[in-house]
Design a protein around this motif. Structure first.
Motif, PDB file in Angstrom:
ATOM      1  N   GLU A 345       0.422  -1.045   0.106  1.00 37.33           N
ATOM      2  CA  GLU A 345       0.180  -0.390   0.727  1.00 37.33           C
ATOM      3  C   GLU A 345       1.179   1.506  -0.178  1.00 37.33           C
ATOM      4  O   GLU A 345       2.278   1.589   0.359  1.00 37.33           O
ATOM      5  N   ASP A 346       0.092   2.387  -0.200  1.00 37.71           N
ATOM      6  CA  ASP A 346       0.699   3.544   0.031  1.00 37.71           C
ATOM      7  C   ASP A 346       2.285   3.880  -0.884  1.00 37.71           C
ATOM      8  O   ASP A 346       2.276   3.588  -2.580  1.00 37.71           O
ATOM      9  N   TRP A 347       3.431   3.804  -0.072  1.00 35.57           N
ATOM     10  CA  TRP A 347       4.420   3.522  -1.665  1.00 35.57           C
ATOM     11  C   TRP A 347       5.284   1.938  -1.720  1.00 35.57           C
ATOM     12  O   TRP A 347       5.742   2.094  -3.069  1.00 35.57           O
ATOM     13  N   GLY A 348       4.554   1.432  -1.014  1.00 32.04           N
ATOM     14  CA  GLY A 348       4.645   0.062  -1.833  1.00 32.04           C
ATOM     15  C   GLY A 348       4.132   0.367  -2.993  1.00 32.04           C
ATOM     16  O   GLY A 348       4.604  -0.931  -4.373  1.00 32.04           O
ATOM     17  N   ARG A 349       2.588   0.212  -3.519  1.00 28.79           N
ATOM     18  CA  ARG A 349       1.603   0.422  -4.483  1.00 28.79           C
ATOM     19  C   ARG A 349       2.483   1.167  -5.448  1.00 28.79           C
ATOM     20  O   ARG A 349       1.995   0.731  -7.130  1.00 28.79           O
TER      21      ARG A 349
END
Length: 817
Positions: A345-349
């Motif tokens: 999510e967030d910057w992993g996405r």
């Protein structure tokens, strides 16, 4: 640490042995902390109000919410580890005598963060061994206060190899590929344990074949390190049997003197072997990598692409190694920025999407045969990314995946009858997979899980099976009898799973005449096929568009919910293909029936975007979009500012205490981002900030309008203000020096980038922000939120205000106590 006092030290290089911490004072947890923006902690209350603490054995310290605990002495085991209840979320304190002044580094593991002589540095909560803090220390006693993590703590002081040096740990390295000669990129930590900022340093990389490549380093401040982007010249020729390629990095100061040297060995691979490729990320300018399992020989046609997401504790290289090559497609494994990272999510996405686009371009894959799969945390990422981007994947295949943090990860939950709690709930709506489940209709789904999984319960898969069975016509489900969480490579490289993927293809864009799309936030996902949601009426609540084209009548029927502005991009439908005429010819008007309203629009060019906005209760063509307006480029909430190669700008226009806090907080966030996101962010003093040198880049301001000189250069807003002694949101003002603010607002000289504000109305307000967990996935903040120190005692009831801006970035929904 005060920068001026640092410069007064005299640096000596010592040969002292490592100093292993053998005894600490420790206390059990002093509050409640989960994956949530709201938490309590008795120690953080003292740190915010008093600025520092000095524990004494037997002394009591208050628990947030009531009660107290005592500081007790603990000893380390023979390997230097402290274990026990205090080291699981509690605090530990040590005073250590340093025998000689000089350059040191703190090598500690198992802690969330540490205060060294009252100055905060990020820790190593996962005990990965990635964090050795460079420190310039005088001889004598120094204080170390650790916030402990998962039940164990180890710490030692080591003499640094030099005042400025290469850190051997945490390297991001590429493979060298036969036949490819473009510049390679490495991410290397450069540490400054000296007395002054370093400027004008450069790194020269010399290959074993005599090749050279020079890289200029950013400014690195004292007691700091930076994950630097280092260019490597790929060898012109390589022996066929070569297994590695040697490179030497020399660190030059501004005068041209070599200060440190680091040898590297790069793996040599064929492009047809499993390998790793590095790239420079547009999120923050850092060097990242993805791993590849290519077909063993050239595919007969255009290859498919498999995007595979790893589980917690796994890296991209290991993920790719788990798959056999397939002759019909290329598998790529992004990193989530770290093995734990951001749960996709967030910057992993963002990392997954960045790698997807790079891989599609690099390998020339078929966009209609793109597939998404992953295991465990990567299974969660498959559910998440597949739901947000339904038109990108022909099929998705989660294995041992969990749905969301509320079912698996212990995320915070807030009462909906509390207006501030409702704002915080909305701030994490993008994590709630169930809000987007109708988007799954556009992809085939294969669900794989072991029925004896003790890590991620099979109930997670069964719950999704039940949901899908109610509306989805194209999903398959398999429970492996007796299988646990990991049952070998087959739990990812499962032949029936890949057979299912192969059977699914995205439709020809020219044939898509109906779209049903839901988004939580246009800055995360704004488009599906030819529909683009550009702005919401209520930020972070589901926005849905149901659209249907009647080519014969030249009508487009739309039903819209929570949409303030949308666009239609009909170029694919206006294309001719293989003698077949367009589905929609240009040159004649179209009629839009938006929520029953008839809106005639022009359609003169195939590339023309049709944009409508809701004004005065009616849909109208949006020939002009006021600036600033929320858009897919920047829609909030707060965490949305941390992209577009953001920079952290600290204050020099305040008092010495205000300036010191601003620098230390910016550096703490830089360290946090490096650890959690394998990232690199430049620290820039406000007096050195020139907007023209950082065009369209995100800016994070530490401090307030009175202390941070960069404020008027990037902010132009009547929506809110933050000064000494007062915070204002719209017409609402709070006076006093204990208020803290997090806020996002458009950068005034950019249509893309946003500004984040992290600061307070005084020293106490500043310190309230010190450890807010905004780099943790599953934690969300609205567009703005106001805290006081009582937040650390009371939790939710101690938050003073929160809200979301309207689509034009003026004050909108707000809640106050």
């Amino acid at each position: 640490m005060i920068l001026q006092s640092l410069c007064a030290l005299s640096l000596l290089f010592q040969t002292t042995d490592d100093i292993v911490f053998r005894h600490v004072l420790a206390v059990e947890r002093l509050g409640e902390k989960t994956r949530s923006p709201v938490y309590t902690d008795g120690m953080e209350i003292l740190l915010a109000v008093d600025g520092d603490v000095l524990p004494v054995e037997g002394e009591a310290i208050g628990i947030a919410g009531g009660g107290e605990r005592q500081w007790r002495m603990f000893g380390a085991d023979e390997k230097g580890w402290f274990k026990g209840a205090p080291f699981r979320g509690g605090w530990a304190f040590a005073s250590v005598d340093v025998p000689e002044s000089g350059a040191w580094r703190l090598d500690a593991r198992g802690h969330a963060h540490v205060l060294v002589d009252g100055v905060s540095h990020y820790g190593d909560p996962y005990s990965l061994g990635l964090t050795r803090i460079p420190l310039a220390l005088e001889a004598g006693a120094h204080r170390f206060l650790f916030r402990c993590g998962r039940g164990e703590l180890r710490a030692e002081l080591q003499p640094a190899p030099a005042a400025v040096y290469f850190e051997e740990k945490d390297r991001t390295l590429p493979d060298v590929l036969h036949g490819e000669t473009e510049t390679l990129w490495a991410g290397i930590l450069v540490a400054n344990a000296g007395l002054r900022p370093i400027d004008g340093y450069r790194v020269v990389a010399r290959g074993a074949d005599g090749s050279e490549c020079a890289s200029v380093l950013p400014r690195i401040y004292p007691s700091s390190f930076q994950k630097c982007k280092i260019g490597l010249a790929a060898p012109e020729t390589l022996a066929e049997e070569a297994g590695s390629f040697s490179v030497t990095l020399d660190l030059f100061d501004a005068a041209g003197t070599i200060r440190h040297t680091l040898p590297l060995e790069l793996r040599v691979r064929s492009p047809r072997q499993k390998h790793a490729r590095t790239f420079v990320s547009q999120i923050d300018g850092s060097v990242q990598y993805f791993a590849v399992t290519p077909p063993e020989k050239e595919p007969a046609g255009t290859p498919a692409l498999f995007l595979s997401l790893h589980g917690a504790g796994v890296e991209g290289r290991r993920q790719a190694e788990c798959y056999r090559p397939r002759d019909w497609g290329v598998l790529v494994a992004p990193t989530n920025r770290r093995q734990f990272g951001f749960d996709w999510e967030d910057w992993g996405r963002l990392d997954a999407l960045e790698v997807l686009e790079l891989a599609q371009e690099r390998f020339g894959t078929d966009p209609r045969r793109t597939y998404l799969t992953g295991h465990s945390m990567g299974g969660h990422g498959t559910w998440q990314i597949g739901a947000h981007f339904p038109d990108r994947f022909a099929a998705i295949a989660p294995s041992a995946g969990w749905r969301d943090f509320w079912g698996y990860g212990g995320a915070g939950a807030f009462p909906e009858d509390d207006p501030i709690g409702a704002h915080l709930t909305r701030a994490t709506n993008a994590s709630r997979t169930s809000l987007l489940e109708r988007n799954y209709l556009q992809s085939g789904i294969y669900v794989l899980h072991g029925d004896n999984d003790q890590t991620v319960s099979v109930q997670e898969a069964r719950a999704m099976r039940e949901k899908l069975a109610a509306f989805h016509p194209n999903f398959a489900y398999y429970e492996r009898p007796g299988a646990g969480h990991w049952w070998g490579n087959a739990c990812m490289d499962w032949p029936p799973l890949f057979e299912f993927l192969k059977q699914n293809t995205l439709p020809d864009p020219r044939s898509v005449l109906e779209v049903d799309f839901t988004t939580i936030n246009p800055s995360i996902s704004s488009r599906c096929d030819w529909v683009v949601v550009e702005a919401q009426e209520r930020s972070m609540e589901p926005s849905r568009v149901q659209a249907r084209i009647d080519p014969e009548k030249r009508e487009i029927h739309l039903e819209l919910d929570n949409v303030a502005r949308f666009a239609l991009e009909l170029e694919a439908l206006a294309e001719e293909k293989e003698g077949d005429g367009p589905r929609l010819s240009v040159g004649e008007p179209l009629t839009l029936l938006a929520d029953g309203e008839r809106v005639p629009v022009a359609f003169h060019l195939a590339t023309e975007r049709i944009v409508l906005a809701r004004r005065n209760g009616r849909w109208e063509p949006a020939d002009y979009i006021p600036r600033p307006s929320k858009s897919p480029a920047r829609a909030g909430p707060f965490k949305d500012a941390f992209r577009n190669r953001m920079i952290f700008v600290f204050a020099t226009g305040g008092t010495q205490a205000e300036n010191d806090w601003s620098f230390q907080k910016a550096r703490f966030d830089q360290e946090t981002w490096r650890y959690r996101g394998n990232g690199a962010v430049d620290l820039v003093a406000d007096r050195d900030f020139d907007p023209a040198s950082f065009v369209d880049r995100g800016v994070v301001l530490y401090g307030n309008r009175d202390t941070n000189l960069a404020w008027p250069r990037v902010m132009e807003s009547d929506a809110f203000d933050l000064r000494r002694g007062v915070v204002r949101i719209g017409d609402k003002e709070l006076e006093g020096d204990q208020h803290a603010l997090l806020a996002i607002y458009p950068r005034k000289d950019s249509r893309l980038a946003a500004v984040a504000v992290v600061g307070g109305t005084g020293e106490v307000g500043n310190r309230v922000t010190d450890f807010l967990p905004y780099f943790v996935s599953g934690v969300g903040y609205p567009d703005w939120i106001v805290f006081g120190p009582e937040f650390l005692e009371e939790g939710l009831s101690g938050i003073r205000g929160s809200g979301y801006f309207r689509p034009d970035w003026t004050p909108g929904e707000s809640a106050w106590r």
